[in-house]
Design an enzyme around this catalytic site. Structure first.
Site, PDB file in Angstrom:
ATOM      1  N   GLY B 209       0.791  -1.234   0.000  1.00 25.06           N
ATOM      2  CA  GLY B 209       0.000   0.000   0.000  1.00 25.06           C
ATOM      3  C   GLY B 209       0.822   1.281   0.000  1.00 25.06           C
ATOM      4  O   GLY B 209       0.259   2.361   0.089  1.00 25.06           O
ATOM      5  N   GLU B 211       1.908   2.725  -2.352  1.00 27.22           N
ATOM      6  CA  GLU B 211       1.494   3.527  -3.511  1.00 27.22           C
ATOM      7  C   GLU B 211       0.093   4.101  -3.311  1.00 27.22           C
ATOM      8  O   GLU B 211      -0.490   4.668  -4.230  1.00 27.22           O
ATOM      9  CB  GLU B 211       1.511   2.667  -4.782  1.00 27.22           C
ATOM     10  CG  GLU B 211       2.890   2.530  -5.409  1.00 27.22           C
ATOM     11  CD  GLU B 211       3.897   1.820  -4.526  1.00 27.22           C
ATOM     12  OE1 GLU B 211       3.540   0.794  -3.917  1.00 27.22           O
ATOM     13  OE2 GLU B 211       5.032   2.305  -4.416  1.00 27.22           O
ATOM     14  N   ASP B 340      11.347   6.143  -4.917  1.00 26.28           N
ATOM     15  CA  ASP B 340      10.863   4.785  -4.700  1.00 26.28           C
ATOM     16  C   ASP B 340      12.014   3.785  -4.676  1.00 26.28           C
ATOM     17  O   ASP B 340      11.845   2.620  -5.033  1.00 26.28           O
ATOM     18  CB  ASP B 340       9.820   4.399  -5.775  1.00 26.28           C
ATOM     19  CG  ASP B 340       9.074   3.109  -5.434  1.00 26.28           C
ATOM     20  OD1 ASP B 340       9.060   2.732  -4.254  1.00 26.28           O
ATOM     21  OD2 ASP B 340       8.525   2.482  -6.349  1.00 26.28           O
ATOM     22  N   LYS B 368      17.190  -1.518  -3.362  1.00 24.02           N
ATOM     23  CA  LYS B 368      16.958  -1.148  -4.759  1.00 24.02           C
ATOM     24  C   LYS B 368      18.084  -0.247  -5.261  1.00 24.02           C
ATOM     25  O   LYS B 368      18.262  -0.077  -6.458  1.00 24.02           O
ATOM     26  CB  LYS B 368      15.632  -0.417  -4.873  1.00 24.02           C
ATOM     27  CG  LYS B 368      14.398  -1.301  -4.851  1.00 24.02           C
ATOM     28  CD  LYS B 368      13.246  -0.440  -5.354  1.00 24.02           C
ATOM     29  CE  LYS B 368      11.900  -1.033  -5.084  1.00 24.02           C
ATOM     30  NZ  LYS B 368      10.836  -0.034  -5.385  1.00 24.02           N
TER      31      LYS B 368
END
Lengths: 191, 570
Positions: B209, B211, B340, B368
């Site tokens: 969630g 996003e 992100d 990431k």
């Protein structure tokens, strides 16, 4: 003893049935109001009105909720949703989602429009959410076969943020040209 | 009220079905004696605790509580892996992204598919024992595909979390639902794709969630009843932090602290809609009764203007107490992230060398960003970070309206894909993506549980994409070996005591590498993207490796519906 229990159970059952009937009736009744614009048999009475028969339940519910909250602005629908409790919105959504989608017999898009749409669909990744066939699921709407005039208007509304209840759709459509929206409306309406 | 009613109905249904079974009628779904050692389907806590040394079962999503994904059986090894052949292929009903980690208990395998189906299979033959389809509620919101990463097993039950944010408990023998519990309200953007973690009678689960403007959490539920035991909010009511200007590696993040402070004075702490999902499993340290997990990105992803402060504990490693959910420590990699580039890949507990070379209990996490981060388990502090496993460029350039190019792209580096380690070699194995993107910002207000990115990430079509498998020495931070792959990598990896590393690719190749050198020792074309973490197990004295080949929705890899088990030809 046994009899008493049985009677109580039967009574409870009867109440449950009554309750269900009452609820069902009121939903059908409430749905009658909608027929005035969204159609007696699923075909809207005006080209500017969207098809809601056979639309996805989660999507229908969220639109009613957004009309109620005022997050999506439309005088008619804001008025209609204003006093609907959540259970009614959900029940209406369920009711209409279970109806069969009606074919509006709209003309197929021209080859040029199909071509233009394909480019827009690739760059906007429409299929990733609405599905390759444009049928959507859950809270993502079906757009294939939707009324052309409504599709065009609502996409333009997203673009101008007159429809502001999904910023992502506004952002995607904002990256496209006005002619793309026309092509897309022709394409999805006529599929 | 409603949920209580539903729960008692479910209980009733369960009682009824249990009654039917007890009445002695031979049940068609009865599971056969699972192994030659007899039918021992009950998963005890002791069995779960010993998973790291269990050469028969595969009991946890990431192998064991330390999440090493290091399988202790060496029957399949560097010298015979060339003889690996498919033993069986099972086709599920759902041809959509497969991200499941197969769980194996005494010869019975549990796999899940997109849209929350669960299958129990005979692990020797691939024969279906039962099939459960979750009845999905009308509201589901999920950003990146209808995925599911698998089940947890405990006692005589199997647990799965669903796209409509429910936790369901199934009878392991029959697949019948025992109870169902709402984890959170899907209308507000909550959904579930991760596998739960079962420990000491508790089922631990986070949420998606980030996003959608959720307020993230990890929750513990009672395994028997589904009762909520504790909730840890990943976003504290004071989320502002220390106004950090540099990331974990010391690079300037170009924050406009004055503007943020002005916004804070105007709109207050943004904690209620700040995101911070947890969508991969926590590592569990039973010695200290702590769990370690990573928290995802703040909402909205790309637009920092509405969420002043460090946005604690987004983009962080966090530890809490297993029994109470009380905060223990955290380390934030990126404060006030607008790319992100968050933390998803599940943390691993293992012994690492500290700065002075002394062995300490450490935590590994692959970001990431493309770095493997090594922490001290005691206080979450950073011991070191590895060389970057993928190209980094223009870090940290801020997103713009027109789009600013920065590497890595928003999928990483390392996405949700779990790492595996080989503790004897001191290596951790990670799979990476290289996907050049531009970062666009477009401000909008909180849209009541709908997609809220605050802009967009766009793949640059003219630039080449690829992936790699990287072996990183966690005691030094140096990359030992790297193998480039044709496509960006997403899925997961398994290491075994046989000196092997298994991982799959988008083009359908499933490969075994030499853990020490990265040499490709074996490969198999699965016909669809192999984008799921492999597992291994042993039944009737024979070791297998199993993996799902179903492709991936998020980066649109070829879909399929196969679960493929391999063993060595005699």
């Amino acid at each position: 003893m046994t009899f008493g229990v049985f009677r109580a159970a039967a009574a409870a059952l009867a109440v449950a049935c009554l309750g269900q009937a009452a609820l069902a009736q009121s939903i059908e009744e409430k749905a009658q109001v909608c027929a005035g614009c969204h159609g007696e048999a699923g075909k809207p009475t005006d080209k500017a009105y969207p098809t809601i028969w056979g639309q996805n339940q989660g999507y229908l519910y969220l639109q009613l909720r957004d009309f109620k909250l005022g997050n999506r602005k439309n005088e008619i629908m804001n008025g209609i949703a204003k006093d609907l409790p959540r259970e009614d919105m959900m029940a209406l959504a369920e009711y209409f989602s279970q109806k069969k989608w009606v074919n509006l017999d709209q003309p197929r898009a021209s080859e040029a429009d199909v071509k233009r749409s394909e480019t827009a669909i690739t760059s906007g990744q429409c299929g990733a959410c609405h599905g390759a066939d444009g049928i959507g699921a859950g809270t993502t709407p079906r757009i294939t076969g939707q009324s052309h005039d409504y599709l065009l208007k609502t996409m333009e509304d997203f673009r101008s943020k007159a429809r502001a209840n999904n910023p992502w759709m506004s952002d995607i459509l904002g990256t496209l040209q006005p002619e793309d929206l026309q092509a897309l409306a022709n394409f999805y309406a006529g599929r | 009220m409603v949920s209580k009613l539903r729960q008692s109905l479910a209980t009733l249904a369960f009682t009824l079905s249990a009654g039917l079974m007890a009445s002695g009628a031979a049940h068609s779904q009865e599971i056969k004696a699972a192994s030659k050692w007899g039918d021992m389907n009950t998963v005890t806590q002791d069995l779960l605790n010993r998973a790291a040394g269990d050469g028969n079962n595969f009991l946890h999503t990431n192998g064991n509580y330390s999440q090493t994904r290091y399988y202790p059986n060496r029957q399949i090894n560097v010298s015979n892996v060339g003889k690996l052949r498919p033993a069986w292929i099972f086709q599920t009903e759902v041809k959509e992204s497969l991200e499941t980690s197969p769980i194996v208990v005494n010869g019975v395998m549990y796999v899940t598919t997109s849209f929350n189906h669960v299958y129990a299979l005979d692990a020797r033959t691939g024969e279906e024992l039962w099939h459960y389809k979750h009845k999905m509620g009308p509201i589901t919101v999920y950003c990146c595909g209808p995925n599911n990463r698998g089940v947890a097993v405990y006692g005589d039950m199997v647990f799965m979390a669903t796209l409509d944010a429910k936790l369901v408990a199934l009878d392991a023998k029959t697949g019948k639902q025992v109870w169902e519990q709402e984890i959170a309200d899907p209308e507000l953007g909550y959904s579930e794709t991760m596998a739960p973690t079962a420990v000491d009678g508790k089922i631990l689960i986070g949420t998606n969630g980030g996003e959608y403007g959720i307020r993230g959490f990890v929750k513990a539920f009672d395994a028997k009843t589904g009762k909520n035991l504790w909730t840890f909010h990943t976003i504290p009511e004071n989320s502002v932090g220390v106004w950090a200007t540099k990331d974990a590696t010391g690079r300037d993040m170009h924050r406009n602290i004055d503007a943020e402070k002005a916004q804070l004075a105007k709109t207050g702490d943004p904690f209620k809609t700040l995101g911070g999902g947890v969508w991969q499993n926590p590592a569990v340290d039973l010695e200290t009764r702590r769990i370690y997990f990573v928290v995802g990105n703040p909402s909205p992803d790309l637009d920092g203007s509405l969420r002043p402060g460090d946005n604690l504990y987004t983009d962080s490693l966090v530890s809490v107490n297993l029994d109470t959910g009380q905060y223990v420590c955290h380390f934030q990699y990126i404060a006030h992230d607008v790319w992100d580039l968050d933390s998803v890949s599940p943390p691993i507990i293992t012994t690492v060398a500290d700065k002075d070379g002394k062995p300490i209990k450490g935590i590994l996490h692959a970001g990431k960003t493309g770095h493997v981060y090594v922490h001290d388990a005691k206080d979450c502090s950073l011991v070191r970070f590895s060389e970057a496993m993928v190209p980094q460029e223009n870090m940290w350039t801020l997103p713009t309206k027109e789009g600013a190019r920065m590497l890595p792209g928003a999928n990483g580096g390392v996405e949700w894909s779990p790492m595996a380690i080989n503790p004897n070699l001191g290596l951790t194995y990670a799979i990476n993506l290289h996907q050049p993107m531009t970062y666009h910002v477009e401000s909008s207000n909180y849209p009541a549980g709908k997609l809220w990115l605050g802009g967009a990430f766009k793949v640059i079509p003219s630039e080449e994409q690829w992936g790699n498998v990287s072996a990183v020495d966690y005691n030094t931070g140096k990359i030992r070996w790297q193998v480039k792959t044709a496509q960006p990598m997403i899925g997961g990896i398994l290491a075994t005591a046989g000196g092997l590393v298994f991982t799959g690719e988008a083009n359908g190749m499933f490969k075994a590498y030499d853990a020490e050198t990265g040499a490709t020792l074996w490969k198999f074309q699965a016909g669809a993207g192999v984008n799921a973490p492999p597992s291994s197990y042993t039944v009737d004295g024979k070791q297998y490796v199993v993996v799902g080949a179903g492709g991936n929705t998020q980066i649109d890899y070829k879909r399929g519906n196969s679960i493929i088990a391999f063993t060595t030809a005699d």
